[in-house]
Design a protein around this motif. Structure first.
Motif, PDB file in Angstrom:
ATOM      1  N   ARG A   1      -9.820   5.751   9.547  1.00  0.00           N
ATOM      2  CA  ARG A   1     -10.452   4.679   8.890  1.00  0.00           C
ATOM      3  C   ARG A   1      -9.238   3.475   8.145  1.00  0.00           C
ATOM      4  NH1 ARG A   1     -13.020   9.401   5.650  1.00  0.00           N
ATOM      5  NH2 ARG A   1     -11.070   9.194   4.078  1.00  0.00           N
ATOM      6  N   ARG A   2      -8.292   4.061   8.176  1.00  0.00           N
ATOM      7  CA  ARG A   2      -7.154   3.183   7.701  1.00  0.00           C
ATOM      8  C   ARG A   2      -6.624   1.854   8.727  1.00  0.00           C
ATOM      9  NH1 ARG A   2      -2.914   2.322   3.899  1.00  0.00           N
ATOM     10  NH2 ARG A   2      -0.856   1.822   4.943  1.00  0.00           N
TER      11      ARG A   2
ATOM     12  N   ARG B   1      -1.315   6.424  -1.200  1.00  0.00           N
ATOM     13  CA  ARG B   1      -2.209   6.822  -0.276  1.00  0.00           C
ATOM     14  C   ARG B   1      -3.116   7.965  -0.393  1.00  0.00           C
ATOM     15  NH1 ARG B   1       0.502   5.009   4.431  1.00  0.00           N
ATOM     16  NH2 ARG B   1       1.546   3.034   4.066  1.00  0.00           N
TER      17      ARG B   1
ATOM     18  N   LEU C   1     -10.465   0.908  10.931  1.00  0.00           N
ATOM     19  CA  LEU C   1     -11.436   0.412  10.249  1.00  0.00           C
ATOM     20  C   LEU C   1     -11.029  -0.607   9.174  1.00  0.00           C
ATOM     21  CD1 LEU C   1     -13.905   3.311  10.195  1.00  0.00           C
ATOM     22  CD2 LEU C   1     -13.904   1.657  11.884  1.00  0.00           C
ATOM     23  N   LYS C   2      -9.690  -0.575   9.005  1.00  0.00           N
ATOM     24  CA  LYS C   2      -9.002  -1.224   7.998  1.00  0.00           C
ATOM     25  C   LYS C   2      -9.780  -1.016   6.475  1.00  0.00           C
ATOM     26  CE  LYS C   2      -6.577  -3.072  11.238  1.00  0.00           C
ATOM     27  NZ  LYS C   2      -5.170  -2.869  11.273  1.00  0.00           N
ATOM     28  N   GLN C   3     -10.102   0.150   6.192  1.00  0.00           N
ATOM     29  CA  GLN C   3     -10.721   0.506   5.034  1.00  0.00           C
ATOM     30  C   GLN C   3      -9.744   0.605   3.999  1.00  0.00           C
ATOM     31  OE1 GLN C   3     -13.523   3.573   5.534  1.00  0.00           O
ATOM     32  NE2 GLN C   3     -15.017   2.512   6.805  1.00  0.00           N
ATOM     33  N   THR C   4     -10.184   0.255   2.785  1.00  0.00           N
ATOM     34  CA  THR C   4      -9.093   0.481   1.505  1.00  0.00           C
ATOM     35  C   THR C   4      -8.995   1.977   1.098  1.00  0.00           C
ATOM     36  OG1 THR C   4      -9.361  -1.804   0.935  1.00  0.00           O
ATOM     37  CG2 THR C   4      -8.326  -0.228  -0.382  1.00  0.00           C
ATOM     38  N   GLU C   5      -8.000   2.527   1.043  1.00  0.00           N
ATOM     39  CA  GLU C   5      -8.007   3.734   0.117  1.00  0.00           C
ATOM     40  C   GLU C   5      -8.073   3.813  -1.192  1.00  0.00           C
ATOM     41  OE1 GLU C   5      -5.169   6.031   3.842  1.00  0.00           O
ATOM     42  OE2 GLU C   5      -4.336   5.462   1.725  1.00  0.00           O
ATOM     43  N   HIS C   6      -8.661   4.736  -1.891  1.00  0.00           N
ATOM     44  CA  HIS C   6      -9.183   4.754  -3.257  1.00  0.00           C
ATOM     45  C   HIS C   6      -8.241   5.827  -4.142  1.00  0.00           C
ATOM     46  CE1 HIS C   6     -11.816   1.468  -2.657  1.00  0.00           C
ATOM     47  NE2 HIS C   6     -12.416   2.216  -1.563  1.00  0.00           N
TER      48      HIS C   6
ATOM     49  N   ASP D   1       0.901  -1.136  -0.035  1.00  0.00           N
ATOM     50  CA  ASP D   1       0.077  -0.035  -0.138  1.00  0.00           C
ATOM     51  C   ASP D   1       0.756   1.367   0.007  1.00  0.00           C
ATOM     52  OD1 ASP D   1       1.004  -0.422   2.584  1.00  0.00           O
ATOM     53  OD2 ASP D   1      -0.931   0.016   3.610  1.00  0.00           O
TER      54      ASP D   1
END
Length: 262
Positions: free
Chosen positions: A148-149, A138, A152-157, A135
């Motif tokens: 969030r990262r 970013r 919440l382990k959310q993927t960044e777009h 990753d």
């Protein structure tokens, strides 16, 4: 500073900083010599702490110039690269981490993707030792984005910045931006650099080539690195570069006197 070999352009100068990375430096320089990229004219190796110089068989000359700089005291990431790349004559500069492993020549595709993009920077796909994509791309690290990262382990777009494990650009871009901001001793200097590039209208271009990056993530294990990381984040969040980039990249205008969060 010592010169072990030389050749004429074309022409990338590669800056590597070692913090007692002896075996990794040896392997990286051997890979650079083995790959013998037609783009690499010179490598500047900065030994930030006392350590032996790389060893070479007497019969084997390097296919590029190697300048070795020994620091009298340790400097920060940005300060070391700024000094290594000051006044370079080559057409392109490349910042390269000592923990990068090269299996193929990344410099030709990195230079090629910048054709017609004189204000931009190029970077490779970073993978780990098992070939999994890392990753390294970013979004702007606002407090909410980090929450969030991390939690919440959310993927960044969005790709607002990329880490500087391997970053190549025209020398004119490097000089025009003044290199890294040395007020960041360690951590976030690559964030600041990429955001300043974006504010200038430059782009971050991913080249179709891979490098292996053995990231250490020392800020999660060492208290001094954690302190540097937090200090750098606070400097970033209170900087005009961050506030202007937040609005440019996310459309969010932070309230004066606060840390903006998209």
């Amino acid at each position: 500073m010592s010169h072990l070999a030389s050749r004429s352009p074309p022409s990338v100068v590669v800056s590597i900083v070692s913090h007692a990375h002896g075996p990794q430096i040896q392997a990286l320089l051997e890979a650079l010599a083995r790959l013998n990229s037609p783009m690499v004219a010179r490598v500047v190796l900065t030994l930030n702490v006392p350590e032996p110089e790389p060893l070479w068989p007497a019969a084997n000359q390097l296919p590029f110039a190697l300048d070795i700089v020994r620091n009298s005291f340790p400097r920060g990431f940005g300060a070391n690269h700024n000094r290594a790349l000051a006044g370079v004559a080559e057409g392109f500069v490349c910042v390269l981490n000592p923990d990068v492993v090269l299996r193929e020549d990344p410099f030709v595709p990195l230079v090629q993707i910048l054709e017609g993009q004189p204000d931009s920077c190029a970077y490779p796909v970073q993978v780990d030792g098992a070939g999994r994509v890392q990753d390294s791309e970013r979004e702007i690290p606002s407090p909410l984005a980090l929450f969030r990262r991390r939690f919440l382990k959310q993927t960044e777009h969005r790709v607002d910045w990329v880490n500087a494990a391997c970053l190549l650009m025209p020398a004119a871009v490097w000089h025009g931006m003044g290199g890294f901001d040395e007020r960041y001793f360690m951590y976030c200097e690559d964030v600041d650099f990429c955001l300043r590039l974006r504010l200038r209208g430059g782009r971050l271009l991913q080249a179709p080539v891979q490098v292996i990056h053995i990231g250490q993530r020392a800020s999660g294990r060492r208290l001094n690195h954690l302190a540097w990381h937090v200090r750098s984040l606070m400097r970033l969040w209170t900087s005009p570069v961050y506030r202007q980039s937040l609005q440019l990249l996310t459309g969010v205008r932070p309230i004066k006197g606060t840390i903006g969060t998209p």
